[in-house]
Design a protein around this motif. Structure first.
Motif, mmCIF file in Angstrom:
data_model
loop_
_atom_site.group_PDB
_atom_site.id
_atom_site.type_symbol
_atom_site.label_atom_id
_atom_site.label_comp_id
_atom_site.label_asym_id
_atom_site.label_seq_id
_atom_site.Cartn_x
_atom_site.Cartn_y
_atom_site.Cartn_z
ATOM 1 N N LYS A 96 32.762 46.006 55.462
ATOM 2 C CA LYS A 96 33.530 46.049 54.411
ATOM 3 C C LYS A 96 34.660 46.922 54.601
ATOM 4 O O LYS A 96 34.669 47.816 55.140
ATOM 5 C CB LYS A 96 32.631 46.772 53.166
ATOM 6 N N HIS A 152 44.723 34.569 44.080
ATOM 7 C CA HIS A 152 43.562 34.351 44.748
ATOM 8 C C HIS A 152 43.321 32.847 45.145
ATOM 9 O O HIS A 152 43.709 32.036 44.133
ATOM 10 C CB HIS A 152 42.448 34.848 44.134
ATOM 11 N N ASN A 154 42.210 46.726 43.235
ATOM 12 C CA ASN A 154 41.427 45.883 42.021
ATOM 13 C C ASN A 154 41.949 44.555 42.247
ATOM 14 O O ASN A 154 41.169 43.571 42.246
ATOM 15 C CB ASN A 154 41.744 46.640 40.747
ATOM 16 N N VAL A 205 41.225 42.961 45.981
ATOM 17 C CA VAL A 205 39.579 42.618 46.329
ATOM 18 C C VAL A 205 38.862 41.609 45.407
ATOM 19 O O VAL A 205 38.039 40.849 46.228
ATOM 20 C CB VAL A 205 39.031 44.136 46.497
ATOM 21 N N GLN A 206 39.110 41.786 44.267
ATOM 22 C CA GLN A 206 38.304 41.033 43.391
ATOM 23 C C GLN A 206 38.989 40.423 42.296
ATOM 24 O O GLN A 206 39.923 41.071 41.418
ATOM 25 C CB GLN A 206 36.970 41.623 42.938
ATOM 26 N N GLU A 249 38.945 37.406 38.636
ATOM 27 C CA GLU A 249 37.670 36.668 37.691
ATOM 28 C C GLU A 249 38.420 35.514 37.212
ATOM 29 O O GLU A 249 38.557 35.277 36.070
ATOM 30 C CB GLU A 249 37.473 37.816 36.598
ATOM 31 N N TYR A 275 33.570 35.088 40.398
ATOM 32 C CA TYR A 275 34.542 35.824 41.005
ATOM 33 C C TYR A 275 35.169 35.354 42.258
ATOM 34 O O TYR A 275 34.362 34.305 43.261
ATOM 35 C CB TYR A 275 33.801 37.296 41.499
ATOM 36 N N SER A 276 36.372 35.734 42.453
ATOM 37 C CA SER A 276 36.820 35.435 43.874
ATOM 38 C C SER A 276 36.959 36.680 44.404
ATOM 39 O O SER A 276 37.599 37.698 44.049
ATOM 40 C CB SER A 276 38.282 34.777 43.654
ATOM 41 N N ALA A 277 36.675 36.743 45.626
ATOM 42 C CA ALA A 277 36.916 37.952 46.334
ATOM 43 C C ALA A 277 37.435 37.921 47.740
ATOM 44 O O ALA A 277 37.126 36.855 48.552
ATOM 45 C CB ALA A 277 35.179 38.497 46.809
ATOM 46 N N TRP A 278 38.179 38.912 47.975
ATOM 47 C CA TRP A 278 38.903 38.774 49.291
ATOM 48 C C TRP A 278 38.319 38.466 50.635
ATOM 49 O O TRP A 278 37.347 39.072 51.047
ATOM 50 C CB TRP A 278 39.939 40.197 49.140
ATOM 51 N N ASP A 279 38.886 37.652 51.267
ATOM 52 C CA ASP A 279 38.387 37.241 52.678
ATOM 53 C C ASP A 279 39.405 37.938 53.683
ATOM 54 O O ASP A 279 40.492 37.155 53.990
ATOM 55 C CB ASP A 279 38.253 35.734 52.935
ATOM 56 N N THR A 330 40.215 33.735 49.564
ATOM 57 C CA THR A 330 39.120 34.456 48.864
ATOM 58 C C THR A 330 37.962 33.331 49.081
ATOM 59 O O THR A 330 37.999 32.139 49.123
ATOM 60 C CB THR A 330 39.506 34.878 47.200
#
Ligand code: ADP
Ligand code: MG
Length: 709
Positions: free
Chosen positions: A40, A67, A99, A102-103, A105, A125-129, A149
């Protein structure tokens, strides 16, 4: 003078170099470390990265960010937000922090979830890859920063292709590194690699627009084969038509700027069919690049008044399109684990991975088959143009010989260190011949060893490679874990390491023989032989998908921490739902098309003929002279009559299917009771196409669609 590709390559990517110039040394190093180890990235660093990305993107003219993710619809998804934020009355500034990076909605309620998300809990949620670089998407004059993401539900369940893919890559890496340590303690990372080959058709935009079936289902649902199809095989590797060539150059340039390392372009077997392939990359990045390319191609085609067709079988009677997935594993010490080595020792490592992959496929063949199951791919598999629905592995004559030798010479108990060394030397001496052989002569196999990688040839042209890559990574990871356990047990009991490795490998060769096939995979004999061997040959998607949810499959994915049981069931349901919807939509389009366009035109022509016969009568022409016209009238009437009857029956079959509660049964009903009408209706419609006056025919014909110059 146009710029060189090397000058524009990746200019729209937030590359390491771009990052370096926008980040402090510390922040840069910790991002690099995190992407390499998969750890992380902490908030403070993420804030710096966000700020760097913003500066970079804005300096290039971007106004928005999104995202970018890969929901299970198969397409990619984006929801754009402006960097701009009000900071007072008539005042504002560009803002983008960790914010936002990284994530996010995005409303998940309109993406398929297979029941993972209740309607009252629509959040996703979409989260950064961070392992796939951010890039700038240019559409017209608009520029958007796209952040790759994953997409998960409120409870963390995967709603996309990428989340499980990343988990499978992790599982494979962990298992493969452990096995590498038998041979080289310096290996700390193993990165699975993918080089895809994308096939596609290109047609003229105006003709495409005049075909509601192409527009709404991506394939022609009716249409007679042209007098000249692909029989002469004159299209393959022929010169590329200039219009298409201009389109290719255009999308290639855009791809280069997005960092997609395209390498090859050529005509394919069917008229108006082409292929594009890049250099291979890490699987995750390669998948993103393939998804991105499919997007870019479709967009750029419109600028050229062309349309790209990615469907697996857009035209009947002509080859469909696939997407070969070339797959291997590379170590951070620079070794391709599926490439035969220079020394007897590295060859044992090669053999270890090679044989473990075969064993994995022999155990997981049905799960691989399930991963490529779709309504569209059903038309290709087993249609004498693509591998059959039977999964088998081709390895070439030299590898067959080498495996035969191991099998005959390794005898548990009698196999000693000396015999191991002499066998290893013997094998080593055969390797140069193997490398020359390049083992790529059998193009009919769904899973072929091509000298330094395996090539999965059954993936469909429109599919996201992730589904198959996730399965392949997982079955190989699982296999390598089991392998290590067996070898370690022998070593623990006092066996020499090399002897232990050979003994276990020999056992695998014997156990996985049934999956090896060197002959013609398109032949009827193979179908019979495969049945004798107990290999499955599942020709339609709803039944192939059953193998996703067997106990074996669920245990496999759960054990390797790739899917939870719930996630697998959800995915299974989503695929069935997709299948049902596609067949349902196609059925509706066929019904509309033939009733509104074909039948009226056929009747119009029939009336012309009837008037003609009436005229014959008026001028007192002998009846026998009107006979051919009479026959035409009766042929047309017959076809029209049958078509109307079949369309009504198909509608009834659809209604009945819709009433079936159980989703799997409903999919089977669509497959067995609705879909067969398509072919029947098409048969009569295509007969009419040959009879009815060309001037009246309302749809562009195959010969017009396919022979564009
Ligand atoms: P073809 O299959 O058309 O004969 P090639 O064998 O040259 O073409 O390569 C096909 C694809 O395989 C290319 O995209 C290439 O980058 C990819 N490839 C080559 N080596 C590897 C590897 N080690 N891992 C994954 N893909 C690879
Ligand atoms: Mg190939």
């Amino acid at each position: 003078m146009a710029r060189k590709v090397s000058e524009i390559f990746a200019e729209n990517v937030f590359t390491e170099t771009a990052m370096k110039s926008y980040l402090s040394e510390d922040a840069f190093l910790s991002v690099m470390a995190a992407t390499k180890t998969g750890h992380k990235i902490d908030r403070k660093i993420a804030d710096q990265v966000a700020s760097a990305m913003k500066s970079w993107a804005i300096s290039k003219g971007a106004t928005h960010y999104t995202h970018w993710f890969q929901p299970l619809t198969g397409a990619t998804a984006e929801k754009h937000d402006a960097f701009f934020q009000l900071s007072g009355t008539n005042r504002g500034m560009e803002v983008f922090d960790s914010n936002a990076l990284v994530q996010q909605e995005p409303d998940a309620s309109s993406f398929p979830s297979g029941g993972l998300r209740n309607t009252f809990e629509a959040r996703g949620y979409s989260a950064w890859d961070p392992s796939s670089p951010a890039f700038l998407m240019e559409v017209g004059i608009g520029k958007t920063l796209c952040i790759p993401t994953i997409f998960v539900s409120y409870n963390g369940q995967a709603l996309d292709f990428k989340a499980p893919l990343l988990k499978s890559l992790q599982a494979l890496e962990t298992a493969a590194v452990e096995v590498c340590h038998y041979f080289d303690k310096n290996v700390t990372r193993v990165v699975p690699t993918l080089g895809w080959e994308q096939e596609y058709f290109v047609v003229d935009e105006a003709l495409y627009e005049a075909r509601p079936d192409l527009v709404f289902s991506g394939r022609t649902l009716i249409g007679h084969a042209p007098a000249k199809g692909q029989q002469l095989e004159d299209h393959y590797f022929g010169s590329i038509p200039e219009r298409v060539y201009a389109f290719m150059l255009d999308f290639e340039m855009e791809s280069f700027r997005l960092g997609i390392p395209l390498k090859t372009r050529h005509n394919e077997v069917a008229p108006s069919q082409f292929e594009v392939a890049p250099y291979f990359e890490e699987v995750n990045v390669a998948v993103d690049h393939n998804q991105l390319l499919m997007d870019v191609m479709q967009r750029v085609a419109r600028r050229h008044k062309l349309r790209v067709i990615l469907h697996e079988k857009p035209f009947a009677g002509i080859n469909g399109s696939g997407k070969h997935n070339n797959w291997s594993m590379a170590t951070d010490t620079g070794k391709n684990l599926l490439s035969p080595g220079r020394t007897p020792k590295t060859n044992l490592q090669f053999l270890t991975f090679f044989i473990n992959v075969i064993k994995a496929v022999s155990e997981g063949d049905d799960i691989i088959r399930a991963s490529i199951a779709s309504a569209a791919n059903d038309f290709r598999l087993g249609a004498n143009e693509a591998p059959p629905a039977i999964i088998s592995v081709f390895i070439g004559s030299y590898m067959t010989e080498i495996l035969g030798e191991i099998e005959s010479k390794v005898e548990s108990g009698k196999f000693t260190e000396e015999s191991e060394q002499s066998l290893r030397l013997e094998i080593h001496n055969k390797i140069p011949a193997l490398m020359q052989d390049n083992t790529d002569r059998n193009r009919t196999s769904p899973f072929a060893f091509t000298g330094n990688k395996f090539e999965v040839r059954a993936v469909g042209s429109s599919q996201n490679c992730s589904a198959t890559m996730t399965v392949l990574n997982t079955i190989v990871a699982d296999q390598l874990v089991a392998f290590k356990k067996e070898v370690d047990a022998l070593i623990y009991n006092g066996k020499n390491r090399e002897v232990a490795l050979m003994e276990v490998l020999k056992g695998y060769i014997t156990e996985s023989k049934k999956i090896l096939f060197e002959g013609n995979n398109y032949s009827d004999e193979w179908e019979e032989e495969a049945a004798r061997r107990g290999l499955n040959n599942i020709k339609n998607a709803p039944r192939a998908l059953d193998f996703m949810i067997t106990k074996k499959s669920i245990d496999l994915f759960v054990r390797n921490d790739v899917f939870t049981e719930e996630e697998i069931h959800a995915r299974h349901e989503i695929e069935l739902e997709k299948y049902i919807k596609i067949v349902q939509i196609e059925g509706r389009i066929i019904g509309e098309l033939v009733m509104n366009q074909i039948v009226p035109v056929a009747i119009q022509y029939e009336n012309e003929l009837i008037n003609n016969i009436r005229g014959h009568n008026e001028i007192g022409l002998h009846v026998s002279l009107s006979e051919s016209q009479r026959n035409l009238v009766s042929d047309i009437s017959g076809h029209v009559n049958t078509i109307v009857k079949l369309v009504n029956e198909m509608t009834e079959a659809r209604k009945a299917a819709n009433h079936i509660e159980n989703i799997r049964d409903r999919a089977i009903a669509y497959c067995d009771l609705v879909k067969p009408f398509f072919e029947e209706i098409r048969y009569h419609t295509d007969k009419l196409e040959l009879i009815v006056d060309d001037k009246l025919w309302p749809l562009p014909k195959y010969r017009e669609l396919l022979f564009m110059r």
